[in-house]
Every structure is written in C-alpha cells, then in structure tokens.
Write an enzyme that holds these catalytic residues in place. Sequence first.
Site, PDB file in Angstrom:
ATOM      1  N   ARG A   1      -9.004  12.169 -10.837  1.00  0.00           N
ATOM      2  CA  ARG A   1      -8.152  12.801  -9.815  1.00  0.00           C
ATOM      3  C   ARG A   1      -7.980  14.286 -10.091  1.00  0.00           C
ATOM      4  O   ARG A   1      -7.302  14.972  -9.322  1.00  0.00           O
ATOM      5  CB  ARG A   1      -6.771  12.137  -9.822  1.00  0.00           C
ATOM      6  CG  ARG A   1      -6.564  11.088  -8.724  1.00  0.00           C
ATOM      7  CD  ARG A   1      -5.165  10.515  -8.906  1.00  0.00           C
ATOM      8  NE  ARG A   1      -4.606   9.936  -7.723  1.00  0.00           N
ATOM      9  CZ  ARG A   1      -4.598   8.634  -7.456  1.00  0.00           C
ATOM     10  NH1 ARG A   1      -5.177   7.792  -8.251  1.00  0.00           N
ATOM     11  NH2 ARG A   1      -4.004   8.189  -6.369  1.00  0.00           N
TER      12      ARG A   1
ATOM     13  N   ARG B   1       5.612   0.160  -1.507  1.00  0.00           N
ATOM     14  CA  ARG B   1       5.571   0.935  -2.739  1.00  0.00           C
ATOM     15  C   ARG B   1       6.558   2.106  -2.626  1.00  0.00           C
ATOM     16  O   ARG B   1       6.605   2.761  -1.587  1.00  0.00           O
ATOM     17  CB  ARG B   1       4.164   1.503  -2.959  1.00  0.00           C
ATOM     18  CG  ARG B   1       3.205   0.515  -3.543  1.00  0.00           C
ATOM     19  CD  ARG B   1       1.784   0.990  -3.496  1.00  0.00           C
ATOM     20  NE  ARG B   1       1.552   2.339  -4.008  1.00  0.00           N
ATOM     21  CZ  ARG B   1       0.337   2.849  -4.221  1.00  0.00           C
ATOM     22  NH1 ARG B   1      -0.736   2.123  -3.974  1.00  0.00           N
ATOM     23  NH2 ARG B   1       0.187   4.067  -4.671  1.00  0.00           N
TER      24      ARG B   1
ATOM     25  N   ARG C   1       2.401  13.449  -2.092  1.00  0.00           N
ATOM     26  CA  ARG C   1       1.141  12.953  -2.694  1.00  0.00           C
ATOM     27  C   ARG C   1      -0.068  13.597  -2.028  1.00  0.00           C
ATOM     28  O   ARG C   1      -1.073  13.871  -2.682  1.00  0.00           O
ATOM     29  CB  ARG C   1       1.068  11.424  -2.583  1.00  0.00           C
ATOM     30  CG  ARG C   1       2.003  10.733  -3.572  1.00  0.00           C
ATOM     31  CD  ARG C   1       2.156   9.265  -3.254  1.00  0.00           C
ATOM     32  NE  ARG C   1       0.949   8.497  -3.485  1.00  0.00           N
ATOM     33  CZ  ARG C   1       0.709   7.307  -2.931  1.00  0.00           C
ATOM     34  NH1 ARG C   1       1.569   6.784  -2.078  1.00  0.00           N
ATOM     35  NH2 ARG C   1      -0.377   6.661  -3.212  1.00  0.00           N
TER      36      ARG C   1
HETATM   37  P1  AMP Z   1      -2.967   4.768  -6.538  1.00  0.00           P
HETATM   38  O1  AMP Z   1      -2.654   3.319  -6.615  1.00  0.00           O
HETATM   39  O2  AMP Z   1      -4.407   5.089  -6.860  1.00  0.00           O
HETATM   40  O3  AMP Z   1      -2.509   5.409  -5.251  1.00  0.00           O
HETATM   41  O4  AMP Z   1      -2.128   5.478  -7.707  1.00  0.00           O
HETATM   42  C1  AMP Z   1      -0.710   5.451  -7.707  1.00  0.00           C
HETATM   43  C2  AMP Z   1      -0.169   6.534  -8.604  1.00  0.00           C
HETATM   44  O5  AMP Z   1      -0.588   6.308  -9.954  1.00  0.00           O
HETATM   45  C3  AMP Z   1      -0.641   7.949  -8.297  1.00  0.00           C
HETATM   46  O6  AMP Z   1       0.103   8.554  -7.242  1.00  0.00           O
HETATM   47  C4  AMP Z   1      -0.380   8.646  -9.631  1.00  0.00           C
HETATM   48  O7  AMP Z   1       0.989   8.888  -9.841  1.00  0.00           O
HETATM   49  C5  AMP Z   1      -0.810   7.551 -10.615  1.00  0.00           C
HETATM   50  N1  AMP Z   1      -2.262   7.656 -10.914  1.00  0.00           N
HETATM   51  C6  AMP Z   1      -3.238   6.777 -10.570  1.00  0.00           C
HETATM   52  N2  AMP Z   1      -4.439   7.213 -10.981  1.00  0.00           N
HETATM   53  C7  AMP Z   1      -4.222   8.405 -11.588  1.00  0.00           C
HETATM   54  C8  AMP Z   1      -5.075   9.379 -12.183  1.00  0.00           C
HETATM   55  N3  AMP Z   1      -6.403   9.202 -12.228  1.00  0.00           N
HETATM   56  N4  AMP Z   1      -4.507  10.498 -12.698  1.00  0.00           N
HETATM   57  C9  AMP Z   1      -3.171  10.679 -12.659  1.00  0.00           C
HETATM   58  N5  AMP Z   1      -2.312   9.821 -12.099  1.00  0.00           N
HETATM   59  C10 AMP Z   1      -2.821   8.687 -11.554  1.00  0.00           C
END
Ligand code: AMP
Length: 214
Positions: free
Chosen positions: A88, A152, A163
């Site tokens: 990310r 969520r 985000r």
């Molecule tokens: P997601 O389920 O992929 O939308 O991830 C939910 C949250 O987890 C994100 O908004 C970040 O806070 C954290 N997160 C997930 N993957 C990463 C990553 N590669 N780097 C940093 N934070 C992450």
Amino acid sequence: MKLILLGPPAAGKGTQAECIRERYSIAHISTGAMLRAEIAAETPLGLLAKSIIDEGNLVPDEIINEMVKRRIAQDDCKNGFLLDGYPRTIEQANALAEICGIDAVIDINVDSEVIISRVASRRICPSCGHSQSVSGEAEEDCAKCGGELIRRADDAPERMRHRLDVYREHTEPLINYYIERELLVPIDGARTIPEVSEQIFAFIDEMIGENDVE
Ligand code: AMP
C-alpha cells in the site's frame, strides 16, 4: 503465479481475490483480514492496529512488511499467492521486491463516487470474514456461514473519505511504480462482479498460457 491486487478501498479486491483463489487454487493473502484476525484475538499487534485501522490510517510499514514476509514463507504459498491490500506504499513495494518477484499487478479502477455508494451497503461477517453487499430492505445474514453481519467501523462515511485520501497519497503512486516495471494490468472495476472476474481471468489465462507461469 504471484499476483498483486491493487485498487482503492472497496474496489472489490477481496471479492475478486476469492474468485481468483477458487479458480486458480493459490493462497489469498489479505493484510486487512490478517489484521482484523489479530484484533479479534486481542494480540499485541491487534491492540496496536485497532485504533489505526478504525481511524482509516495505515499500519506502519515495518509491521506489515514483517507480517507479509512470514506469511509468504508458509507452505501454502509455494504454488503462488495473491496479495490483496499489500503493498500500500512505495516502501512496502520495495520491501516486497526484496523478498520475491511478482508476475503481474492487477489494478482495479473504480471512481470515488461509486466507492462511496458501494460502501454504504457493504457489511462484513466477523465470524468468517466474508464481505457482502446488503439491499437494506430486510435483515440479511452472512451468505457463507449464516453469521450476523456488521458494518466495519472504518466503512463509516467520514472514515471512508479519509481512507480514499490516504489511498491517493500513499497507494496511488504504486500505479506508476508498477507501470515503470511493466507489471500493471488495468481492469475496469465499475462493472458487475462476474464481468470484472471475466476480465481478470482472461488476463491470467493468457499469462499462464504464454509463460507457463506456476
Ligand atoms: P482492507 O481490509 O484491505 O481494506 O484493510 C483495512 C485496514 O487495514 C486498512 O485501512 C489499514 O488500516 C490496514 N491495512 C491493511 N493492509 C495494510 C497495508 N498493506 N499497509 C498498512 N495498513 C494496512
């Protein structure tokens, strides 16, 4: 076959990752799901990550890089894997490049307005992690395990806008990063789930056919 799924939050990465995992039998690595499991288990990492995630910010690179490195070393990743939500940041992409090469980066494009409206109906099952869209007319349970669905905390409208800002600042630069490395495969994510899958499968089938990638 080593793939990355790139795209803004709620672009459909998790849904498409499940479709890809089922069709090609490769490990699906979702850093978001891994972090949510840590939170549910109340581990030290989970306790640290919870407020960061709820606020819609990114967990520090060193923590995520270490978590992914360990996950990729596991047996089920030997035949390939699909990274969903990682990298990310440019720093994460550089860390990944030091661990292994990648065959392609599938970039799911969706406009911010479509994302905001999609997220309004997105719910997640805390028991199995399945994410689905609800119509809002009747109470719905998880289509996979029958569990109770919740929204969520980071899907709340103001968090979602934040985000998207975080995505634009930290993650969007990865598009050029992977274009420069000739790995980016743009996919129109505004279409229906099966139509998006079809575009992705067509690309992967061609890639497997051409390169005999394992
Ligand atoms: P997601 O389920 O992929 O939308 O991830 C939910 C949250 O987890 C994100 O908004 C970040 O806070 C954290 N997160 C997930 N993957 C990463 C990553 N590669 N780097 C940093 N934070 C992450």
